[in-house]
Scaffold this motif. Structure first.
Motif, PDB file in Angstrom:
ATOM      1  N   GLU A  46       0.815  -1.200   0.000  1.00 31.53           N
ATOM      2  CA  GLU A  46       0.000   0.000   0.000  1.00 31.53           C
ATOM      3  C   GLU A  46       0.857   1.262   0.000  1.00 31.53           C
ATOM      4  O   GLU A  46       2.004   1.268   0.441  1.00 31.53           O
ATOM      5  CB  GLU A  46      -0.914   0.027   1.236  1.00 31.53           C
ATOM      6  CG  GLU A  46      -0.190   0.119   2.551  1.00 31.53           C
ATOM      7  CD  GLU A  46      -1.140   0.223   3.753  1.00 31.53           C
ATOM      8  OE1 GLU A  46      -2.360   0.116   3.578  1.00 31.53           O
ATOM      9  OE2 GLU A  46      -0.624   0.419   4.869  1.00 31.53           O
ATOM     10  N   PHE A  47       0.241   2.321  -0.493  1.00 32.51           N
ATOM     11  CA  PHE A  47       0.894   3.625  -0.551  1.00 32.51           C
ATOM     12  C   PHE A  47       1.046   4.219   0.841  1.00 32.51           C
ATOM     13  O   PHE A  47       0.144   4.099   1.681  1.00 32.51           O
ATOM     14  CB  PHE A  47       0.053   4.551  -1.427  1.00 32.51           C
ATOM     15  CG  PHE A  47       0.442   5.988  -1.358  1.00 32.51           C
ATOM     16  CD1 PHE A  47      -0.333   6.902  -0.671  1.00 32.51           C
ATOM     17  CD2 PHE A  47       1.604   6.439  -1.986  1.00 32.51           C
ATOM     18  CE1 PHE A  47       0.024   8.240  -0.610  1.00 32.51           C
ATOM     19  CE2 PHE A  47       1.966   7.773  -1.918  1.00 32.51           C
ATOM     20  CZ  PHE A  47       1.170   8.666  -1.234  1.00 32.51           C
ATOM     21  N   VAL A  48       2.177   4.896   1.076  1.00 31.10           N
ATOM     22  CA  VAL A  48       2.420   5.581   2.339  1.00 31.10           C
ATOM     23  C   VAL A  48       2.571   7.087   2.118  1.00 31.10           C
ATOM     24  O   VAL A  48       1.863   7.886   2.733  1.00 31.10           O
ATOM     25  CB  VAL A  48       3.687   5.028   3.030  1.00 31.10           C
ATOM     26  CG1 VAL A  48       4.013   5.831   4.275  1.00 31.10           C
ATOM     27  CG2 VAL A  48       3.524   3.550   3.350  1.00 31.10           C
ATOM     28  N   ALA A  49       3.522   7.488   1.256  1.00 28.53           N
ATOM     29  CA  ALA A  49       3.794   8.910   1.066  1.00 28.53           C
ATOM     30  C   ALA A  49       4.481   9.111  -0.275  1.00 28.53           C
ATOM     31  O   ALA A  49       5.121   8.197  -0.794  1.00 28.53           O
ATOM     32  CB  ALA A  49       4.668   9.445   2.188  1.00 28.53           C
ATOM     33  N   ALA A  50       4.351  10.325  -0.811  1.00 25.72           N
ATOM     34  CA  ALA A  50       5.002  10.660  -2.073  1.00 25.72           C
ATOM     35  C   ALA A  50       5.533  12.082  -2.015  1.00 25.72           C
ATOM     36  O   ALA A  50       5.016  12.930  -1.264  1.00 25.72           O
ATOM     37  CB  ALA A  50       4.027  10.499  -3.238  1.00 25.72           C
ATOM     38  N   ILE A  51       6.547  12.344  -2.846  1.00 27.96           N
ATOM     39  CA  ILE A  51       7.158  13.674  -2.899  1.00 27.96           C
ATOM     40  C   ILE A  51       7.533  13.964  -4.338  1.00 27.96           C
ATOM     41  O   ILE A  51       7.958  13.063  -5.072  1.00 27.96           O
ATOM     42  CB  ILE A  51       8.380  13.742  -1.947  1.00 27.96           C
ATOM     43  CG1 ILE A  51       8.893  15.174  -1.827  1.00 27.96           C
ATOM     44  CG2 ILE A  51       9.476  12.773  -2.378  1.00 27.96           C
ATOM     45  CD1 ILE A  51       9.853  15.353  -0.648  1.00 27.96           C
ATOM     46  N   ASN A  52       7.362  15.218  -4.760  1.00 32.72           N
ATOM     47  CA  ASN A  52       7.661  15.546  -6.150  1.00 32.72           C
ATOM     48  C   ASN A  52       9.166  15.726  -6.346  1.00 32.72           C
ATOM     49  O   ASN A  52       9.963  15.578  -5.414  1.00 32.72           O
ATOM     50  CB  ASN A  52       6.874  16.773  -6.598  1.00 32.72           C
ATOM     51  CG  ASN A  52       7.311  18.055  -5.900  1.00 32.72           C
ATOM     52  OD1 ASN A  52       8.022  18.022  -4.897  1.00 32.72           O
ATOM     53  ND2 ASN A  52       6.867  19.182  -6.413  1.00 32.72           N
ATOM     54  N   ARG A  53       9.542  16.022  -7.569  1.00 32.13           N
ATOM     55  CA  ARG A  53      10.968  16.046  -7.922  1.00 32.13           C
ATOM     56  C   ARG A  53      11.758  17.070  -7.114  1.00 32.13           C
ATOM     57  O   ARG A  53      12.886  16.809  -6.710  1.00 32.13           O
ATOM     58  CB  ARG A  53      11.122  16.355  -9.404  1.00 32.13           C
ATOM     59  CG  ARG A  53      10.607  15.273 -10.325  1.00 32.13           C
ATOM     60  CD  ARG A  53      10.526  15.775 -11.747  1.00 32.13           C
ATOM     61  NE  ARG A  53      10.044  14.762 -12.670  1.00 32.13           N
ATOM     62  CZ  ARG A  53       9.621  15.032 -13.894  1.00 32.13           C
ATOM     63  NH1 ARG A  53       9.633  16.282 -14.343  1.00 32.13           N
ATOM     64  NH2 ARG A  53       9.195  14.066 -14.671  1.00 32.13           N
ATOM     65  N   SER A  54      11.174  18.223  -6.888  1.00 33.34           N
ATOM     66  CA  SER A  54      11.902  19.289  -6.191  1.00 33.34           C
ATOM     67  C   SER A  54      11.756  19.216  -4.679  1.00 33.34           C
ATOM     68  O   SER A  54      12.461  19.918  -3.959  1.00 33.34           O
ATOM     69  CB  SER A  54      11.413  20.652  -6.686  1.00 33.34           C
ATOM     70  OG  SER A  54      10.039  20.808  -6.380  1.00 33.34           O
ATOM     71  N   GLY A  55      10.811  18.421  -4.200  1.00 31.41           N
ATOM     72  CA  GLY A  55      10.575  18.330  -2.761  1.00 31.41           C
ATOM     73  C   GLY A  55       9.614  19.366  -2.229  1.00 31.41           C
ATOM     74  O   GLY A  55       9.448  19.470  -1.013  1.00 31.41           O
ATOM     75  N   THR A  56       8.964  20.085  -3.117  1.00 29.51           N
ATOM     76  CA  THR A  56       8.069  21.161  -2.681  1.00 29.51           C
ATOM     77  C   THR A  56       6.637  20.708  -2.464  1.00 29.51           C
ATOM     78  O   THR A  56       5.820  21.463  -1.923  1.00 29.51           O
ATOM     79  CB  THR A  56       8.064  22.291  -3.723  1.00 29.51           C
ATOM     80  OG1 THR A  56       7.700  21.734  -4.998  1.00 29.51           O
ATOM     81  CG2 THR A  56       9.441  22.941  -3.819  1.00 29.51           C
ATOM     82  N   SER A  57       6.327  19.494  -2.877  1.00 26.03           N
ATOM     83  CA  SER A  57       4.963  18.991  -2.737  1.00 26.03           C
ATOM     84  C   SER A  57       5.007  17.567  -2.203  1.00 26.03           C
ATOM     85  O   SER A  57       5.797  16.742  -2.671  1.00 26.03           O
ATOM     86  CB  SER A  57       4.245  19.017  -4.083  1.00 26.03           C
ATOM     87  OG  SER A  57       2.930  18.506  -3.961  1.00 26.03           O
ATOM     88  N   THR A  58       4.160  17.288  -1.210  1.00 29.31           N
ATOM     89  CA  THR A  58       4.082  15.946  -0.627  1.00 29.31           C
ATOM     90  C   THR A  58       2.631  15.492  -0.524  1.00 29.31           C
ATOM     91  O   THR A  58       1.701  16.315  -0.567  1.00 29.31           O
ATOM     92  CB  THR A  58       4.710  15.910   0.779  1.00 29.31           C
ATOM     93  OG1 THR A  58       4.041  16.869   1.616  1.00 29.31           O
ATOM     94  CG2 THR A  58       6.192  16.220   0.733  1.00 29.31           C
ATOM     95  N   TYR A  59       2.460  14.185  -0.365  1.00 28.67           N
ATOM     96  CA  TYR A  59       1.112  13.607  -0.275  1.00 28.67           C
ATOM     97  C   TYR A  59       1.204  12.364   0.591  1.00 28.67           C
ATOM     98  O   TYR A  59       2.176  11.615   0.492  1.00 28.67           O
ATOM     99  CB  TYR A  59       0.613  13.259  -1.680  1.00 28.67           C
ATOM    100  CG  TYR A  59      -0.762  12.659  -1.724  1.00 28.67           C
ATOM    101  CD1 TYR A  59      -0.971  11.365  -2.186  1.00 28.67           C
ATOM    102  CD2 TYR A  59      -1.873  13.384  -1.302  1.00 28.67           C
ATOM    103  CE1 TYR A  59      -2.238  10.806  -2.231  1.00 28.67           C
ATOM    104  CE2 TYR A  59      -3.145  12.831  -1.356  1.00 28.67           C
ATOM    105  CZ  TYR A  59      -3.314  11.548  -1.816  1.00 28.67           C
ATOM    106  OH  TYR A  59      -4.571  11.000  -1.861  1.00 28.67           O
TER     107      TYR A  59
END
Length: 124
Positions: free
Chosen positions: A46-59
């Motif tokens: 299962e999914f836990v966390a994600a971060i975009n390429r620059s680190g400015t957006s998380t989920y």
């Protein structure tokens, strides 16, 4: 392609903290959006966390929101998962994953590159 290696897992008591690391090599780390997933015994990954390429957006997954924090240091080619207030239900094999796709991605199908996993065990 990028190679990913997780570290930092271990055994911790409920309420404790751990920080996982995901070290990348092979390609430019900042070209990849990254994610953390986990798989408990007898359950689907299962999914836990994600971060975009620059680190400015998380989920985050709802189950870890406000307890876990994902971050990355592109200069060090490393992503982190700070896990606080751990619960026995957080016990799982934790994987990091990378994708060429932009943004924050929660679907496993979006990720082409995976590490081998690091075990986290939370005792009650």
């Amino acid at each position: 392609q990028v190679q990913l290696v997780e570290s930092g897992g271990g055994v911790v008591q409920a309420g404790g903290s751990l920080r996982l690391s995901c070290a990348a090599s092979g390609r430019t780390f900042s070209d990849y959006a990254m994610g953390w997933f986990r798989q408990a015994p007898g359950k689907e990954r299962e999914f836990v966390a994600a971060i975009n390429r620059s680190g400015t957006s998380t989920y985050y997954a709802d189950s870890v929101k406000e307890r876990f924090t994902v971050s990355r240091d592109n200069a060090k080619n490393t992503m982190y998962l700070q896990m606080n207030t751990l619960k026995p239900e957080d016990t799982a094999l934790y994987y990091c994953a990378g994708t060429w796709r932009s943004g924050t991605r929660s679907s496993q199908a979006d990720y082409a590159y995976w590490g081998q996993g690091t075990q986290v065990t939370v005792s009650s």
